[in-house]
Design an enzyme around this catalytic site. Structure first.
Site, PDB file in Angstrom:
ATOM      1  N   ASP A  17      33.260 -10.747 -20.211  1.00  0.00           N
ATOM      2  CA  ASP A  17      32.330 -11.611 -20.938  1.00  0.00           C
ATOM      3  C   ASP A  17      31.085 -10.821 -21.374  1.00  0.00           C
ATOM      4  O   ASP A  17      30.668  -9.887 -20.690  1.00  0.00           O
ATOM      5  CB  ASP A  17      31.919 -12.776 -20.026  1.00  0.00           C
ATOM      6  CG  ASP A  17      31.333 -13.933 -20.817  1.00  0.00           C
ATOM      7  OD1 ASP A  17      31.396 -13.911 -22.063  1.00  0.00           O
ATOM      8  OD2 ASP A  17      30.801 -14.863 -20.187  1.00  0.00           O
ATOM      9  N   ASN A  65      39.394 -20.621 -26.445  1.00  0.00           N
ATOM     10  CA  ASN A  65      38.743 -19.810 -27.482  1.00  0.00           C
ATOM     11  C   ASN A  65      39.087 -20.260 -28.909  1.00  0.00           C
ATOM     12  O   ASN A  65      38.422 -19.860 -29.868  1.00  0.00           O
ATOM     13  CB  ASN A  65      39.075 -18.318 -27.312  1.00  0.00           C
ATOM     14  CG  ASN A  65      38.295 -17.652 -26.188  1.00  0.00           C
ATOM     15  OD1 ASN A  65      38.698 -16.633 -25.652  1.00  0.00           O
ATOM     16  ND2 ASN A  65      37.145 -18.231 -25.810  1.00  0.00           N
TER      17      ASN A  65
HETATM   18  C1  FPP Z   1      33.819 -12.895 -24.199  1.00  0.00           C
HETATM   19  O1  FPP Z   1      32.643 -12.480 -24.807  1.00  0.00           O
HETATM   20  C2  FPP Z   1      34.896 -12.118 -24.716  1.00  0.00           C
HETATM   21  C3  FPP Z   1      35.953 -12.621 -25.396  1.00  0.00           C
HETATM   22  C4  FPP Z   1      36.155 -14.034 -25.717  1.00  0.00           C
HETATM   23  C5  FPP Z   1      36.977 -11.745 -25.901  1.00  0.00           C
HETATM   24  C6  FPP Z   1      37.264 -10.593 -25.000  1.00  0.00           C
HETATM   25  C7  FPP Z   1      38.038  -9.648 -25.777  1.00  0.00           C
HETATM   26  C8  FPP Z   1      37.906  -8.317 -25.710  1.00  0.00           C
HETATM   27  C9  FPP Z   1      37.051  -7.562 -24.798  1.00  0.00           C
HETATM   28  C10 FPP Z   1      38.709  -7.530 -26.587  1.00  0.00           C
HETATM   29  C11 FPP Z   1      40.068  -7.373 -25.992  1.00  0.00           C
HETATM   30  C12 FPP Z   1      40.987  -7.565 -27.067  1.00  0.00           C
HETATM   31  C13 FPP Z   1      42.238  -7.136 -27.050  1.00  0.00           C
HETATM   32  C14 FPP Z   1      42.939  -7.112 -28.292  1.00  0.00           C
HETATM   33  C15 FPP Z   1      42.908  -6.656 -25.829  1.00  0.00           C
HETATM   34  P1  FPP Z   1      31.802 -13.558 -25.580  1.00  0.00           P
HETATM   35  O2  FPP Z   1      32.216 -13.505 -27.013  1.00  0.00           O
HETATM   36  O3  FPP Z   1      31.952 -14.888 -24.956  1.00  0.00           O
HETATM   37  O4  FPP Z   1      30.360 -12.996 -25.417  1.00  0.00           O
HETATM   38  P2  FPP Z   1      29.032 -13.844 -25.211  1.00  0.00           P
HETATM   39  O5  FPP Z   1      29.203 -14.623 -23.938  1.00  0.00           O
HETATM   40  O6  FPP Z   1      27.987 -12.790 -25.108  1.00  0.00           O
HETATM   41  O7  FPP Z   1      28.888 -14.696 -26.424  1.00  0.00           O
END
Ligand code: FPP
Length: 245
Positions: A17, A65
């Site tokens: 995250d 998501n």
């Molecule tokens: C959460 O950060 C992250 C995600 C929803 C996606 C996680 C994906 C990756 C790290 C890439 C991996 C991808 C593949 C293809 C393996 P957030 O967007 O919720 O961040 P925030 O809480 O700061 O808004």
């Protein structure tokens, strides 16, 4: 690095995250954070493998998501294709075995084919098992496992924990010993609900793209200091002999 192998978790699960906030701090679009998140994941796979961790499971896209803006969803699905074409050969050469867990019925054909290729190419590898949870939810997993048992016509009295576990998406791995969540939130968010029953939980404010070897070692040091009792009142069990990994 010298390390007591008894204190190394066999299976680490991570909620990656904080990509969006990482990008925002740099006045960049959220997608940039996710892109950096993929690079952080590839580094983490190597670091876990170097430390003798046998299974790494990461939450890349949750069942929830889909509620995100369409542009971000399209970006994340596209990132799968980029990640597979950029890193699959490298990971395969290092002996990583890739498994995808989650509901593949809702993703695009291109993404499904990329996941199939990643699994097929690494199927015979014997190194760390990287399970990528994509369109995954812990509740979905329990329900789909139950549906399989019902479809087999299994009588209720033959349903037990072991049989249900064997139909769950992570049946190929022991239960996680260590559950890590980056990004500062202190919750499970529908990840591996069944499997984390006795996992040690570790939460850090570190945003996922910044999660490096030092951050991993801090989590492993915290794990090594935990007393795992699995519901027992007796003194500490040796980590390596603990049930469920
Ligand atoms: C959460 O950060 C992250 C995600 C929803 C996606 C996680 C994906 C990756 C790290 C890439 C991996 C991808 C593949 C293809 C393996 P957030 O967007 O919720 O961040 P925030 O809480 O700061 O808004």
């Amino acid at each position: 690095m010298q390390r007591d192998l008894n204190s190394i978790p066999r299976h680490v699960a991570i909620v990656m995250d904080g990509n969006g906030r990482w990008a925002k701090k740099r006045f960049m679009p959220r997608f940039f954070g996710h892109k950096q998140g993929v690079d952080a994941l590839v580094r983490c796979v190597q670091a876990c493998s170097d430390r003798g961790i046998q299974y790494l499971t990461v939450f890349a896209f949750s069942s929830e998501n889909w509620k995100r803006p369409e542009e971000e969803i399209t970006g994340l699905l596209g990132l799968v294709l980029v990640a597979v074409s950029k890193y699959l050969t490298k990971l395969a050469e290092k002996g990583v075995r890739i498994r995808i867990v989650g509901d593949r019925s809702a993703v695009t054909d291109k993404v499904r084919l990329a996941w199939d290729e990643a699994e097929r190419t690494t199927a015979h590898n014997s190194g760390i098992v990287l399970s990528v949870a994509f369109n995954y939810g812990g509740r979905w997993d329990v329900v789909q496992a139950c549906r399989q048992l019902v479809a087999q016509g299994l009588p209720a009295e033959q349903i037990d924990e072991a049989r249900l576990s064997s139909h769950m998406a992570l049946a190929h791995a022991p239960d996680p010993d260590l559950f890590i969540r980056t990004g500062g939130e202190v919750r499970i968010s529908n990840f591996l609900l069944w499997q984390v029953a006795y996992s040690e939980l570790y939460f850090t404010d570190c945003l996922w793209p910044d999660f490096d070897e030092a951050q991993l070692d801090a989590a492993l040091a915290a794990f090594a200091g935990r007393e795992r009792r699995f519901g027992d009142v007796k003194a500490r069990l040796p980590q390596a002999a603990a049930p469920g990994g």
